[in-house]
Design a protein around this motif. Sequence first.
Motif, PDB file in Angstrom:
ATOM      1  N   LYS A 193     -11.709  75.913  48.192  1.00 22.13           N
ATOM      2  CA  LYS A 193     -12.624  74.783  48.381  1.00 22.13           C
ATOM      3  C   LYS A 193     -14.028  75.253  48.068  1.00 22.13           C
ATOM      4  O   LYS A 193     -14.319  76.431  48.121  1.00 22.13           O
ATOM      5  CB  LYS A 193     -12.609  74.328  49.848  1.00 22.13           C
ATOM      6  N   ASN A 194     -14.900  74.307  47.831  1.00 24.67           N
ATOM      7  CA  ASN A 194     -16.293  74.687  47.601  1.00 24.67           C
ATOM      8  C   ASN A 194     -16.902  75.317  48.844  1.00 24.67           C
ATOM      9  O   ASN A 194     -16.851  74.750  49.923  1.00 24.67           O
ATOM     10  CB  ASN A 194     -17.113  73.443  47.225  1.00 24.67           C
ATOM     11  N   VAL A 195     -17.421  76.516  48.663  1.00 31.02           N
ATOM     12  CA  VAL A 195     -18.111  77.175  49.763  1.00 31.02           C
ATOM     13  C   VAL A 195     -19.101  78.142  49.140  1.00 31.02           C
ATOM     14  O   VAL A 195     -18.821  78.765  48.119  1.00 31.02           O
ATOM     15  CB  VAL A 195     -17.104  77.905  50.682  1.00 31.02           C
ATOM     16  N   SER A 196     -20.264  78.215  49.734  1.00 33.58           N
ATOM     17  CA  SER A 196     -21.277  79.077  49.119  1.00 33.58           C
ATOM     18  C   SER A 196     -21.151  80.498  49.652  1.00 33.58           C
ATOM     19  O   SER A 196     -20.700  80.730  50.775  1.00 33.58           O
ATOM     20  CB  SER A 196     -22.675  78.542  49.425  1.00 33.58           C
ATOM     21  N   GLU A 197     -21.569  81.421  48.813  1.00 39.39           N
ATOM     22  CA  GLU A 197     -21.612  82.824  49.223  1.00 39.39           C
ATOM     23  C   GLU A 197     -22.472  82.978  50.477  1.00 39.39           C
ATOM     24  O   GLU A 197     -22.111  83.700  51.400  1.00 39.39           O
ATOM     25  CB  GLU A 197     -22.200  83.632  48.055  1.00 39.39           C
ATOM     26  N   ALA A 198     -23.585  82.278  50.505  1.00 41.14           N
ATOM     27  CA  ALA A 198     -24.493  82.387  51.657  1.00 41.14           C
ATOM     28  C   ALA A 198     -23.806  81.928  52.941  1.00 41.14           C
ATOM     29  O   ALA A 198     -23.974  82.536  54.007  1.00 41.14           O
ATOM     30  CB  ALA A 198     -25.759  81.567  51.402  1.00 41.14           C
ATOM     31  N   ALA A 199     -23.020  80.873  52.846  1.00 39.23           N
ATOM     32  CA  ALA A 199     -22.343  80.368  54.043  1.00 39.23           C
ATOM     33  C   ALA A 199     -21.328  81.386  54.555  1.00 39.23           C
ATOM     34  O   ALA A 199     -21.171  81.592  55.761  1.00 39.23           O
ATOM     35  CB  ALA A 199     -21.654  79.038  53.719  1.00 39.23           C
ATOM     36  N   ILE A 200     -20.637  82.025  53.621  1.00 45.53           N
ATOM     37  CA  ILE A 200     -19.664  83.036  54.055  1.00 45.53           C
ATOM     38  C   ILE A 200     -20.382  84.226  54.675  1.00 45.53           C
ATOM     39  O   ILE A 200     -19.966  84.754  55.706  1.00 45.53           O
ATOM     40  CB  ILE A 200     -18.773  83.473  52.866  1.00 45.53           C
ATOM     41  N   ARG A 201     -21.488  84.625  54.067  1.00 42.16           N
ATOM     42  CA  ARG A 201     -22.234  85.750  54.646  1.00 42.16           C
ATOM     43  C   ARG A 201     -22.717  85.410  56.049  1.00 42.16           C
ATOM     44  O   ARG A 201     -22.631  86.231  56.962  1.00 42.16           O
ATOM     45  CB  ARG A 201     -23.416  86.135  53.743  1.00 42.16           C
ATOM     46  N   GLU A 202     -23.197  84.194  56.222  1.00 39.99           N
ATOM     47  CA  GLU A 202     -23.624  83.772  57.561  1.00 39.99           C
ATOM     48  C   GLU A 202     -22.476  83.855  58.557  1.00 39.99           C
ATOM     49  O   GLU A 202     -22.636  84.269  59.699  1.00 39.99           O
ATOM     50  CB  GLU A 202     -24.186  82.328  57.534  1.00 39.99           C
ATOM     51  N   ARG A 203     -21.310  83.449  58.094  1.00 38.51           N
ATOM     52  CA  ARG A 203     -20.134  83.513  58.964  1.00 38.51           C
ATOM     53  C   ARG A 203     -19.848  84.965  59.395  1.00 38.51           C
ATOM     54  O   ARG A 203     -19.540  85.227  60.556  1.00 38.51           O
ATOM     55  CB  ARG A 203     -18.933  82.943  58.200  1.00 38.51           C
ATOM     56  N   PHE A 204     -19.968  85.893  58.455  1.00 39.40           N
ATOM     57  CA  PHE A 204     -19.770  87.310  58.792  1.00 39.40           C
ATOM     58  C   PHE A 204     -20.830  87.782  59.794  1.00 39.40           C
ATOM     59  O   PHE A 204     -20.528  88.477  60.769  1.00 39.40           O
ATOM     60  CB  PHE A 204     -19.843  88.170  57.527  1.00 39.40           C
ATOM     61  N   ILE A 205     -22.083  87.405  59.532  1.00 40.95           N
ATOM     62  CA  ILE A 205     -23.160  87.850  60.416  1.00 40.95           C
ATOM     63  C   ILE A 205     -22.916  87.337  61.827  1.00 40.95           C
ATOM     64  O   ILE A 205     -23.064  88.075  62.818  1.00 40.95           O
ATOM     65  CB  ILE A 205     -24.532  87.375  59.864  1.00 40.95           C
ATOM     66  N   SER A 206     -22.504  86.104  61.919  1.00 38.64           N
ATOM     67  CA  SER A 206     -22.268  85.532  63.241  1.00 38.64           C
ATOM     68  C   SER A 206     -21.018  86.149  63.898  1.00 38.64           C
ATOM     69  O   SER A 206     -21.002  86.409  65.105  1.00 38.64           O
ATOM     70  CB  SER A 206     -22.176  84.013  63.088  1.00 38.64           C
ATOM     71  N   PHE A 207     -20.001  86.424  63.087  1.00 37.94           N
ATOM     72  CA  PHE A 207     -18.772  87.022  63.627  1.00 37.94           C
ATOM     73  C   PHE A 207     -19.053  88.394  64.245  1.00 37.94           C
ATOM     74  O   PHE A 207     -18.437  88.777  65.234  1.00 37.94           O
ATOM     75  CB  PHE A 207     -17.761  87.158  62.481  1.00 37.94           C
ATOM     76  N   TYR A 208     -19.981  89.121  63.639  1.00 37.50           N
ATOM     77  CA  TYR A 208     -20.266  90.483  64.119  1.00 37.50           C
ATOM     78  C   TYR A 208     -21.591  90.584  64.870  1.00 37.50           C
ATOM     79  O   TYR A 208     -22.147  91.675  65.006  1.00 37.50           O
ATOM     80  CB  TYR A 208     -20.214  91.469  62.948  1.00 37.50           C
ATOM     81  N   GLN A 209     -22.081  89.441  65.351  1.00 36.28           N
ATOM     82  CA  GLN A 209     -23.291  89.438  66.161  1.00 36.28           C
ATOM     83  C   GLN A 209     -23.118  90.426  67.322  1.00 36.28           C
ATOM     84  O   GLN A 209     -22.064  90.465  67.956  1.00 36.28           O
ATOM     85  CB  GLN A 209     -23.479  88.032  66.710  1.00 36.28           C
ATOM     86  N   ASP A 210     -24.127  91.202  67.591  1.00 37.03           N
ATOM     87  CA  ASP A 210     -24.089  92.168  68.708  1.00 37.03           C
ATOM     88  C   ASP A 210     -23.097  93.310  68.505  1.00 37.03           C
ATOM     89  O   ASP A 210     -22.897  94.103  69.426  1.00 37.03           O
ATOM     90  CB  ASP A 210     -23.767  91.479  70.049  1.00 37.03           C
ATOM     91  N   ARG A 211     -22.474  93.401  67.370  1.00 35.03           N
ATOM     92  CA  ARG A 211     -21.600  94.554  67.130  1.00 35.03           C
ATOM     93  C   ARG A 211     -22.424  95.621  66.417  1.00 35.03           C
ATOM     94  O   ARG A 211     -22.602  95.568  65.199  1.00 35.03           O
ATOM     95  CB  ARG A 211     -20.375  94.170  66.266  1.00 35.03           C
ATOM     96  N   THR A 212     -22.885  96.592  67.156  1.00 36.59           N
ATOM     97  CA  THR A 212     -23.796  97.623  66.618  1.00 36.59           C
ATOM     98  C   THR A 212     -23.253  98.274  65.352  1.00 36.59           C
ATOM     99  O   THR A 212     -24.002  98.584  64.429  1.00 36.59           O
ATOM    100  CB  THR A 212     -23.994  98.732  67.678  1.00 36.59           C
ATOM    101  N   PHE A 213     -21.946  98.512  65.317  1.00 41.90           N
ATOM    102  CA  PHE A 213     -21.408  99.366  64.261  1.00 41.90           C
ATOM    103  C   PHE A 213     -20.916  98.623  63.019  1.00 41.90           C
ATOM    104  O   PHE A 213     -20.369  99.235  62.116  1.00 41.90           O
ATOM    105  CB  PHE A 213     -20.285 100.246  64.830  1.00 41.90           C
ATOM    106  N   VAL A 214     -21.083  97.317  63.001  1.00 38.40           N
ATOM    107  CA  VAL A 214     -20.740  96.573  61.778  1.00 38.40           C
ATOM    108  C   VAL A 214     -22.021  96.014  61.188  1.00 38.40           C
ATOM    109  O   VAL A 214     -22.766  95.302  61.862  1.00 38.40           O
ATOM    110  CB  VAL A 214     -19.737  95.434  62.070  1.00 38.40           C
ATOM    111  N   ARG A 215     -22.278  96.389  59.940  1.00 35.50           N
ATOM    112  CA  ARG A 215     -23.494  95.924  59.277  1.00 35.50           C
ATOM    113  C   ARG A 215     -23.121  95.052  58.078  1.00 35.50           C
ATOM    114  O   ARG A 215     -22.447  95.538  57.160  1.00 35.50           O
ATOM    115  CB  ARG A 215     -24.339  97.122  58.811  1.00 35.50           C
ATOM    116  N   VAL A 216     -23.535  93.802  58.100  1.00 34.86           N
ATOM    117  CA  VAL A 216     -23.285  92.914  56.967  1.00 34.86           C
ATOM    118  C   VAL A 216     -24.466  93.054  56.018  1.00 34.86           C
ATOM    119  O   VAL A 216     -25.612  92.827  56.402  1.00 34.86           O
ATOM    120  CB  VAL A 216     -23.111  91.454  57.438  1.00 34.86           C
ATOM    121  N   LYS A 217     -24.185  93.448  54.790  1.00 36.30           N
ATOM    122  CA  LYS A 217     -25.253  93.806  53.850  1.00 36.30           C
ATOM    123  C   LYS A 217     -25.775  92.575  53.117  1.00 36.30           C
ATOM    124  O   LYS A 217     -25.013  91.649  52.837  1.00 36.30           O
ATOM    125  CB  LYS A 217     -24.712  94.783  52.804  1.00 36.30           C
ATOM    126  N   PRO A 218     -27.058  92.591  52.768  1.00 35.41           N
ATOM    127  CA  PRO A 218     -27.565  91.499  51.931  1.00 35.41           C
ATOM    128  C   PRO A 218     -26.972  91.568  50.524  1.00 35.41           C
ATOM    129  O   PRO A 218     -26.453  92.597  50.102  1.00 35.41           O
ATOM    130  CB  PRO A 218     -29.077  91.747  51.903  1.00 35.41           C
TER     131      PRO A 218
END
Lengths: 345, 345, 345, 345
Positions: free
Chosen positions: C251-276
């Motif tokens: 389905k249509n989904v933007s890269e930015a939206a998926i990245r946001e989803r990753f950032i939110s999924f790993y919120q407060d997880r010190t050892f996971v870094r979602v890269k720009p």
Amino acid sequence: MNVGIVGGTGYGAVELMRFLTNHQAVENIHLYSQSKQGTPISEVYPHLASIIDNPMEELTVEHVAEHIDVLFFATPPAVSHQWVPALLETDVKIIDLSGDFRLSDPAVYEAWYKKTTASEAYLKQAAFGLADVYPEKIKHAQLIANPGCYPTATLLGLLPVIDQDFIDPQSIIVDGKTGVSGAGRSLSQGMHYAEMNENTRAYAIGTHKHTPEIERFLSEKTEKSIYINFTPHVVPMTRGILVTMYVNVTKNVSEAAIRERFISFYQDRTFVRVKPSHSLPETKQVYGSNYCDLHITVDERTKRLIIVSVIDNLVKGASGQAIQNMNLIYDLDETEGLNLSPLYP
Amino acid sequence: MNVGIVGGTGYGAVELMRFLTNHQAVENIHLYSQSKQGTPISEVYPHLASIIDNPMEELTVEHVAEHIDVLFFATPPAVSHQWVPALLETDVKIIDLSGDFRLSDPAVYEAWYKKTTASEAYLKQAAFGLADVYPEKIKHAQLIANPGCYPTATLLGLLPVIDQDFIDPQSIIVDGKTGVSGAGRSLSQGMHYAEMNENTRAYAIGTHKHTPEIERFLSEKTEKSIYINFTPHVVPMTRGILVTMYVNVTKNVSEAAIRERFISFYQDRTFVRVKPSHSLPETKQVYGSNYCDLHITVDERTKRLIIVSVIDNLVKGASGQAIQNMNLIYDLDETEGLNLSPLYP
Amino acid sequence: MNVGIVGGTGYGAVELMRFLTNHQAVENIHLYSQSKQGTPISEVYPHLASIIDNPMEELTVEHVAEHIDVLFFATPPAVSHQWVPALLETDVKIIDLSGDFRLSDPAVYEAWYKKTTASEAYLKQAAFGLADVYPEKIKHAQLIANPGCYPTATLLGLLPVIDQDFIDPQSIIVDGKTGVSGAGRSLSQGMHYAEMNENTRAYAIGTHKHTPEIERFLSEKTEKSIYINFTPHVVPMTRGILVTMYVNVTKNVSEAAIRERFISFYQDRTFVRVKPSHSLPETKQVYGSNYCDLHITVDERTKRLIIVSVIDNLVKGASGQAIQNMNLIYDLDETEGLNLSPLYP
Amino acid sequence: MNVGIVGGTGYGAVELMRFLTNHQAVENIHLYSQSKQGTPISEVYPHLASIIDNPMEELTVEHVAEHIDVLFFATPPAVSHQWVPALLETDVKIIDLSGDFRLSDPAVYEAWYKKTTASEAYLKQAAFGLADVYPEKIKHAQLIANPGCYPTATLLGLLPVIDQDFIDPQSIIVDGKTGVSGAGRSLSQGMHYAEMNENTRAYAIGTHKHTPEIERFLSEKTEKSIYINFTPHVVPMTRGILVTMYVNVTKNVSEAAIRERFISFYQDRTFVRVKPSHSLPETKQVYGSNYCDLHITVDERTKRLIIVSVIDNLVKGASGQAIQNMNLIYDLDETEGLNLSPLYP
């Protein structure tokens, strides 16, 4: 404790950050950079993302005087000496990882570095930061000349015997092998991966800057002018120095006796390990750590003492020893922030 | 020409195959192996698939006598000497890449190798295959003792000056750095990738088997018993040897004069290149090739001559020189099959 | 806290020691080994000299019950499951770095491992120690199945999107690249330095043991039976895993939206870094550390989501995550003992 | 035969020299360089000392017309297309190792290369030099567009099956792993030894220039517009490419049948080796040679065909294939000058 690092984008600075972020007594880290002011260090070094994200700042004496307790210079030759005189007027402790304050005579510096440094009066104020040999002088100094990587490995290997009557101090040959990080972050054809991989070469034969630094402290200990042969080589690895030293033995002396002398010389020195006969040092056995491992052989056929010394050039040979010096100055446990096992494999 | 290789599964044998399949005069290659009879070499070494697929055969004197013109031994110590006496009764030419026939005195062999070899009479029949120094003796020999890797690099560096009155032949220190292929194909913890990568170490300090081989030919040239210090190191690369040699200079002599002496000593020797002052040798510059590159420095401060020599340990230090010796014996162009540029990068 | 390590001579155990000796809450470390009882670990691993010199001990349930709070198994397949049932009768917490308790069905284990493990009842007692996704379950478990290296890197990359309606969960292709330390300390021809250096190869295509471990947790999240293609490769480096994952976007989904989803999924997880977007992960950027770096691309031309994940296979992929799990169980700061910057360069 | 090389200081040119100096039919080699005219190549590359010492010359159409039979361009993008129209007026044969003539549509070139190339009329005159697939076209061409490294490895793996009804040609995912020499001799931080060593990373995800080159020939064979996912990675080695290709299988077909198809497709092609099931390709098994090794797996669980292809990026992926094309044009034995075993270990 508030610390500052000048030269924030070199490998020396990055390694300081690794140890300082693991150090209980350090509260704030300020990074100074002329070329990258305002840029977060984690943009230059993405591995630091979420670890140190603060932007680099402009270095001024005023800023240091106000915010910094210990200032590290991790700069190329001929930078720190321009700042040190003014900084010595403040209360800041200075640990200089460059070569600017390691020699006592500005003319010798100029001859080997092809640059000028501070005047002799300032050079004399610096304590040489070979932490496992001169801890007392370091504790009372405001300015530390942190030793070079080769001099650290070499002097730790030679100082226990240089003044002994069973060797000839003018016979010393030092053959060094270093990983490429010693050449720093600047690009060059010789350090291009495709050309450095699967490659070993000698360089700067008879002309390496670290030669007079080694000779100075051998000479001071013996009260003679000692001259050495020093031939550095680069081998295809990132970190590590192995130095092989050859010394003529002039009197009967057993290998065991010399080893005992080393063990006693480094008694209570956590970071120097004298190895048993059957266990030869390897650079990987000190990888990422502040240890120096030493090994002694007496070759009875040729009457030569062969000393092998290994360090991580970026740790014991630079940033780790600088932290150790900071700990000495502040009367902290010498191992604080450095108490890490080598990374193996 | 029909050639045979004993010890078909080692690196020496594989490297012989690389050159022999590129050699105009070679028609058939027979591989002898005790452990892998009947197995095609391309099953042991898949990179040889479709290049050499013939199965390995059992070694017998009869088979060799019937089918082989030149037989290479690429075997561990103390194997070839068991076969050579019988083989010398046939017409086959023998080129032994092991150390069994390199020393003139069986007792010296035993002292360093901790094994026994042939009797002195047989040792004396062998010509030492240092192709760029002793071509005349090689041409007329039935049995060639192909030099070791370190001795090749070291003797090519020392023989031009060892008998000159401006150096002290008893002052020699040889510091060697080798890639890991010199240790062969047998597994060991020290050569496990995870532990050898990013690692440098010294080994066999004062006890390496190649020491008496170097001393023998230095002694023969000077007609004195020469003793050297030889300390080998292993660095994290597959191929290449760099040897750094230190010799005390006892009389005034210019670096240029010594360089001229080297150039003249190796005049017309295709595979030895004496480098100009500004161009330091690198192991990568001889990678995969039969070249030996030599460099000379005189350190005026310490009155020492520093010679750097680089070879590919598997080529000039083993199989390439063996092919060169074969060419000499058969009066072929010395470079036949070997006329390959180093692989760079 | 008193900890024990079973399998003291493997890389997993050594890496545990590195972190445990830097851990504030750990008082004693006991090493258990069947083959090396009585030998100090520093004889097996000289880099540990003066850091951990205690001899290895015999593993018994009684010894553990009396002396140990947390016991780590760093053993080959099919060892830990023989001890766990009896150990679960004591109060000891168990963190198993082997695969014995990672699958829920003993038959699946047997199909992929070609060995047997514990019965289903015991498998069900284990919490899967993917610390950044299942911290709550881990906190209350007595037995932790510490994830495999590839599953850690892969699941951290896939779990944020596997149940989303914009991807096809049956289209997943996982292409892994690992350093050689993942193969452990045992010798093999393929890991011999001379043959692994300058070499890349695929292995275990379609048959790697980590496949069902990845599929299990993707299936649990989607409540479907998910099958993936997993192809591992080994590249010439000691540490590090990079996993590239390919997923069809439906389905249509933007890269930015998926990245946001990753950032939110790993919120407060010190050892996971979602890269720009502009900063691609590199294994060196997590070297020696407990970080996992993730990067997302949507390729609009082919409608595929490409996820790149990097970890240090011995840290986040084994011992580091095990320490993190120990911290979770004891309600310590999750980063205790692990709060180390990656080693760079 | 007289050959010329434009772009004499890059790795492509150096590798051409290695093969040309081993080539029976080649008499003279002229090197053209704009930046280094008058400099002997052996000053830029000391490993060539005494092998090729001739100075580099200025490139002019007249000089080529007079002295050269075959001219190789080993130049960066957007150079060769400026010379080719005038050169096509002469009799010289042109083999272009750059990408300028590999695509049929100048607009596609511009979209991916962000530069302009020749007009469509000239692009159409070029034969695509994938020597093991299109030998007949190559034999009759004056201008050869020598394939890129990734396209060579990928197309040799895909062309035997792309038009078969048992696969979905739109499902293709190509995951490439390359050594660093593919990035050339120009310096960059990412290729600095200290930062590339012990490091693996993806790059140019979805945007690599070789994508349309692969798609072009897959599309021509199927007469459909094929789109692929191509994700390149760089691993810490100098030479070698391994490409892993994933293709959905849509009908029942056995692994053996596909392997037979490959064997038959490459019948009589010396340099393509289809490997048996149990023998996975390794980049080291083609090191320094012109071979491409291919391996086929069908994963029955996921109905995917996995093809692994390895080449030496500088040989089969560049200069070796260029020599093979020269041999084809001149009706020489295709293997002349290339008949070298891979270098192992």
